[in-house]
Design an enzyme around this catalytic site. Structure first.
Site, PDB file in Angstrom:
ATOM      1  N   ASN A  46     -31.360 -61.925  36.404  1.00 33.15           N
ATOM      2  CA  ASN A  46     -31.392 -61.140  35.002  1.00 33.15           C
ATOM      3  C   ASN A  46     -32.586 -60.460  35.108  1.00 33.15           C
ATOM      4  O   ASN A  46     -32.542 -59.121  34.797  1.00 33.15           O
ATOM      5  CB  ASN A  46     -31.766 -62.163  33.794  1.00 33.15           C
ATOM      6  CG  ASN A  46     -30.458 -63.234  33.628  1.00 33.15           C
ATOM      7  OD1 ASN A  46     -29.421 -62.865  33.833  1.00 33.15           O
ATOM      8  ND2 ASN A  46     -30.706 -64.202  32.746  1.00 33.15           N
ATOM      9  N   ARG A 374     -14.403 -55.138  32.481  1.00 35.70           N
ATOM     10  CA  ARG A 374     -14.821 -55.862  33.689  1.00 35.70           C
ATOM     11  C   ARG A 374     -13.791 -56.877  34.379  1.00 35.70           C
ATOM     12  O   ARG A 374     -13.231 -57.772  33.423  1.00 35.70           O
ATOM     13  CB  ARG A 374     -16.074 -56.904  33.556  1.00 35.70           C
ATOM     14  CG  ARG A 374     -17.396 -55.832  33.035  1.00 35.70           C
ATOM     15  CD  ARG A 374     -18.609 -56.730  33.146  1.00 35.70           C
ATOM     16  NE  ARG A 374     -19.695 -56.123  32.383  1.00 35.70           N
ATOM     17  CZ  ARG A 374     -20.367 -55.321  32.951  1.00 35.70           C
ATOM     18  NH1 ARG A 374     -20.394 -54.894  34.087  1.00 35.70           N
ATOM     19  NH2 ARG A 374     -21.509 -54.701  32.121  1.00 35.70           N
ATOM     20  N   ARG A 404     -21.413 -50.816  33.311  1.00 34.10           N
ATOM     21  CA  ARG A 404     -22.640 -50.803  34.390  1.00 34.10           C
ATOM     22  C   ARG A 404     -22.482 -52.044  35.205  1.00 34.10           C
ATOM     23  O   ARG A 404     -22.277 -53.042  35.066  1.00 34.10           O
ATOM     24  CB  ARG A 404     -23.740 -51.146  33.481  1.00 34.10           C
ATOM     25  CG  ARG A 404     -25.294 -50.898  34.223  1.00 34.10           C
ATOM     26  CD  ARG A 404     -26.394 -51.386  33.381  1.00 34.10           C
ATOM     27  NE  ARG A 404     -26.858 -50.157  32.620  1.00 34.10           N
ATOM     28  CZ  ARG A 404     -27.328 -50.313  31.409  1.00 34.10           C
ATOM     29  NH1 ARG A 404     -27.337 -51.225  30.926  1.00 34.10           N
ATOM     30  NH2 ARG A 404     -27.503 -49.056  30.821  1.00 34.10           N
ATOM     31  N   HIS A 434     -14.992 -50.841  25.251  1.00 29.69           N
ATOM     32  CA  HIS A 434     -15.488 -52.371  25.266  1.00 29.69           C
ATOM     33  C   HIS A 434     -14.590 -53.385  24.808  1.00 29.69           C
ATOM     34  O   HIS A 434     -14.819 -54.521  24.811  1.00 29.69           O
ATOM     35  CB  HIS A 434     -17.062 -52.448  24.771  1.00 29.69           C
ATOM     36  CG  HIS A 434     -17.530 -53.661  25.252  1.00 29.69           C
ATOM     37  ND1 HIS A 434     -17.969 -54.728  24.203  1.00 29.69           N
ATOM     38  CD2 HIS A 434     -18.040 -54.334  26.437  1.00 29.69           C
ATOM     39  CE1 HIS A 434     -18.435 -55.527  24.989  1.00 29.69           C
ATOM     40  NE2 HIS A 434     -18.690 -55.464  26.186  1.00 29.69           N
ATOM     41  N   TYR A 467     -17.695 -68.370  31.031  1.00 27.40           N
ATOM     42  CA  TYR A 467     -18.046 -67.721  29.989  1.00 27.40           C
ATOM     43  C   TYR A 467     -17.473 -68.325  28.673  1.00 27.40           C
ATOM     44  O   TYR A 467     -16.192 -68.495  28.915  1.00 27.40           O
ATOM     45  CB  TYR A 467     -17.733 -66.179  29.824  1.00 27.40           C
ATOM     46  CG  TYR A 467     -18.621 -65.418  30.864  1.00 27.40           C
ATOM     47  CD1 TYR A 467     -19.428 -65.799  31.711  1.00 27.40           C
ATOM     48  CD2 TYR A 467     -18.589 -64.034  30.416  1.00 27.40           C
ATOM     49  CE1 TYR A 467     -20.274 -64.882  32.453  1.00 27.40           C
ATOM     50  CE2 TYR A 467     -19.423 -63.170  31.318  1.00 27.40           C
ATOM     51  CZ  TYR A 467     -20.259 -63.672  32.272  1.00 27.40           C
ATOM     52  OH  TYR A 467     -21.018 -62.698  32.889  1.00 27.40           O
ATOM     53  N   ARG A 563     -27.351 -65.640  21.157  1.00 31.90           N
ATOM     54  CA  ARG A 563     -27.703 -65.951  22.563  1.00 31.90           C
ATOM     55  C   ARG A 563     -29.005 -65.567  22.964  1.00 31.90           C
ATOM     56  O   ARG A 563     -30.088 -66.107  23.695  1.00 31.90           O
ATOM     57  CB  ARG A 563     -26.735 -65.837  23.384  1.00 31.90           C
ATOM     58  CG  ARG A 563     -26.803 -66.387  24.894  1.00 31.90           C
ATOM     59  CD  ARG A 563     -25.850 -65.733  25.942  1.00 31.90           C
ATOM     60  NE  ARG A 563     -26.010 -64.528  26.166  1.00 31.90           N
ATOM     61  CZ  ARG A 563     -25.353 -63.677  26.650  1.00 31.90           C
ATOM     62  NH1 ARG A 563     -23.902 -64.111  26.461  1.00 31.90           N
ATOM     63  NH2 ARG A 563     -25.310 -62.420  27.003  1.00 31.90           N
TER      64      ARG A 563
END
Length: 704
Positions: A46, A374, A404, A434, A467, A563
């Site tokens: 991260n 993705r 990205r 997206h 996820y 989150r």
């Protein structure tokens, strides 16, 4: 709102607070040991991305003399100073956690330890000797640095050794070399055991131990492991004639980005330190001296070493099939009979994969249209889209090349899809696409029917295991019409239409959410039922925050589950007393976005791909959709209620922007993630027992 900056928390500082919550999971003694190492590794990766994009961005602003304060009142220089302090302190905490909390327990309880070369047994020494000469030596390339050989262009995030040498022939002549630690080889190697203790050694320690064999004409004076993090925020000319080529050029530029961080070991040799600072042209504030090992991200692989399953979380195994598809082999029939809601990873993502796979093979399917942001490295969804094109179906895929750090992966997929005969769109100028949507057009006895999957997460079968996301399958006619309109906007020159049910950015989502929040404010003022419950990954948008403050002042109860970044500050007297902000950080990464509005006693609930950030509302193609089927609506409400009842992984934001765990006194320990998992298991068992007791048993296919 007067003095707005007091009510808006800086997004970069808020992100650092999020990473601190992940680090807390590494410090938590209740978590299994290998999971604590995994959380520590996540904080490292991260932080890498944070430096590559956000810190690099702030430094670029300063370099271009940009001085305007942000919404929190901070100028770029003030922010960089605050970030320097916060990131330095954070990295100290990372290593304190490793050396004080994790490694001693790993050695004592699990009998696992990392060894330095000087601590090796005779047998271990023989092993490293053989490993160096057989595997490592042929791969290593020592790079001298002198007047004829400049400092090498080192890859972003690569681990290297800086070596200070003295010539044996010309005494006193000082020279330097760089040895890259090969990323192609595993960062750690298991050694022969020492009694009952499993021992490991790091790759850089083996190389350091044998450096003399690489520099036989020199005496080694000092060795310093180091790592650079480069500015990796791409600037792309979206008007370029060949957009894919432009992205490929930008990816190459990323590898040569300016260094924004230099990681060194503490007590590094002073001459070597000066040499690196000069060669890399980096400021003192960008230097991070750590206890080592440099780059903690390798611990995520280490946490998977065989034989340590008891030191990991019990795996969350998705139910197969999801409850809503139980008893069906024909996915289209299931959707025709009613909307289906799936909750990943508690319920298998395979139903999404099968939806596209079945469409690819079904002779009645005429067309498939899908957005991909993705996808996994070996994507079964892409394999099915290729198969569909080969089977003569019209296949249109929007592959977002600007996702990205996934640009390269997406370029490769786009080329493969095009080669198979799919119509590939690379996104829209100035906007990232997206939204998560798949449309299947099928010819049936009563005419053409459109089947849809709408999701909150990516079409990625790998990340779908870790996820948390939601997906809706429907063949609602009006949803289908909206989907066709959306794809026409994405693929053609259509003007954004008036959607009947979809809320789409960038042309209607901001106004929709602003309207809904204002509506709740008005309802509260009239004494009607009001309330807002929202789950997002990030809450940054100043206008949305201002409207939530207005709602709070009017008496609307606002419950936010955020989150990561949260720029809204709850609990400010007279401003946000009716707002709570909860963050859930646990075994799975919270990723779904859900929006509930009380709507004067007739609550409405929406799901989708958008966070409450300016980029999502104004600069992306995003999709939020309503849940209208009463059964699924009740289930969606229940999902939010379960999250709000979490007392294990939830932390609440305080009015000073700190986060605190739930006070457990008088409360039960509830993990929302484990609750969802157990509910999915129990639901499937119940359906299986009903099927077993039933006289009419559905016929399953041979594969099932």
């Amino acid at each position: 709102m007067s003095d707005k900056k007091n009510y808006y928390y800086n997004r970069e500082l808020s992100w650092m607070d999020f990473n601190a919550r992940v680090l807390e999971e590494a410090q938590k003694k209740d978590n299994p040991l290998m999971e604590r190492l995994r959380f520590l590794a996540i904080t490292g990766s991260n932080l890498d991305e944070f430096f590559m994009v956000r810190v690099a961005g702030v430094k670029s602003q300063i370099a271009s003399n940009y001085t305007k304060p942000d919404d929190s009142g901070m100028t770029p220089k003030e922010l960089l100073s605050a970030l320097d302090k916060k990131t330095h302190a954070f990295m100290e905490k990372q290593y304190s956690c490793l050396y004080r909390s994790i490694l001693p327990v790993l050695k004592k309880q699990a009998e696992i330890e990392f060894r330095l070369p000087e601590k090796l047994t005779h047998e271990q020494r023989a092993f490293t000797d053989e490993y160096f000469h057989r595997v490592l030596f042929p791969v290593l390339t020592p790079l001298a640095v002198d007047s004829s050989r400049p400092f090498p262009m080192l890859a972003n995030k690569s681990l290297n050794l800086a070596v200070r040498l003295s010539s044996k022939e010309n005494k006193g002549e000082k020279c330097f070399a760089v040895v890259q630690v090969p990323s192609i080889l595993p960062r750690f190697t298991e050694l022969p055991a020492d009694g009952d203790t499993r021992c490991f050694i790091l790759l850089e320690d083996i190389i350091t131990d044998y450096l003399e064999e690489l520099f036989e004409l020199h005496e080694i004076k000092a060795v310093c492991p180091f790592r650079i993090t480069r500015n990796s925020d791409l600037t792309i000319d979206e008007e370029a004639d060949d957009f894919m080529y432009e992205i490929e050029k930008s990816i190459k530029r990323r590898k040569r980005g300016r260094p924004v961080r230099l990681e060194l070991l503490q007590h590094t040799d002073e001459d070597t330190r000066k040499f690196l600072i000069k060669a890399l042209n980096i400021n003192e504030s960008g230097i991070y001296e750590v206890q080592g090992p440099i780059d903690l991200t390798f611990f995520s692989k280490f946490a998977n070493i065989p034989g340590c399953e008891k030191l990991c979380f019990a795996p969350i195994r998705p139910t197969t099939p999801p409850g809503d598809f139980f008893g069906y082999t024909d996915i289209f029939r299931a959707i025709r009979e009613g909307d289906r809601l799936v909750h990943h990873p508690y319920e298998t993502f395979d139903c999404v994969v099968q939806f596209i796979a079945q469409a690819a093979e079904d002779e009645n399917v005429l067309a498939i249209k899908q957005t991909l942001y993705r996808v996994s490295g070996n994507s079964p969804i892409i394999a099915s889209l290729i198969k569909a094109a080969e089977n003569g179906k019209q296949v249109t895929v929007l592959v977002e090349l600007k996702a990205r750090f996934d640009e390269e992966n997406n370029i490769n997929w786009a080329k493969k899809l095009e080669k198979a005969g799919c119509h590939v769109i690379y996104g829209l100028t100035g906007l990232k696409t997206h939204c998560k949507i798949a449309l299947v057009v099928r010819r049936e006895e009563d005419g053409i029917r459109r089947y849809l999957h709408l999701g909150t997460g990516n079409y990625n079968d790998s990340t779908a295991k870790i996820y948390t996301d939601l997906g809706l399958f429907t063949c609602n006619e009006q949803f289908g019409a909206d989907a066709s309109s959306l794809f026409n906007v994405i693929t053609g020159y259509s003007r954004p239409p008036e959607y009947k049910h979809f809320i789409v950015a960038p042309h209607g989502m901001r106004s929709f959410f602003e309207y809904m929040i204002r509506q709740e404010t008005e309802n509260a003022k009239k004494g009607l039922p009001s309330g807002i419950t929202v789950k997002v990954n990030s809450l940054v948008d100043p206008k949305i925050i201002e409207l939530l403050y207005e709602a709070s002042k009017a008496g609307v109860r606002v419950q936010l589950i955020v989150r990561g970044i949260c720029c809204l500050i709850p609990g400010i007297e007279g401003v946000s007393e009716n707002i709570t902000v909860m963050s859930i950080v646990g075994q799975l990464l919270e990723h779904s976005r859900i929006f509930r509005f009380e709507n004067a006693g007739n609550p409405r609930i929406y799901m989708g791909s958008a966070d409450w950030m300016p980029r999502n509302l104004d600069r992306r193609v995003e999709l939020v959709f309503p849940i209208e089927d009463e059964t699924q609506k009740a289930r969606a409400f229940g999902i939010l209620d379960t999250m709000l009842s979490d007392t294990t992984n939830a932390r609440f934001m305080q009015s000073d922007t700190s986060y605190e765990h739930v006070d457990l006194r008088g409360k039960k320990k509830i993990s929302s993630q484990l609750t969802f998992y157990h509910e999915a298991q129990a639901r499937l068992k119940e359906l299986q027992s009903i099927e077993k007791d039933s006289v009419l048993i559905p016929i399953h296919s041979a594969e099932e």
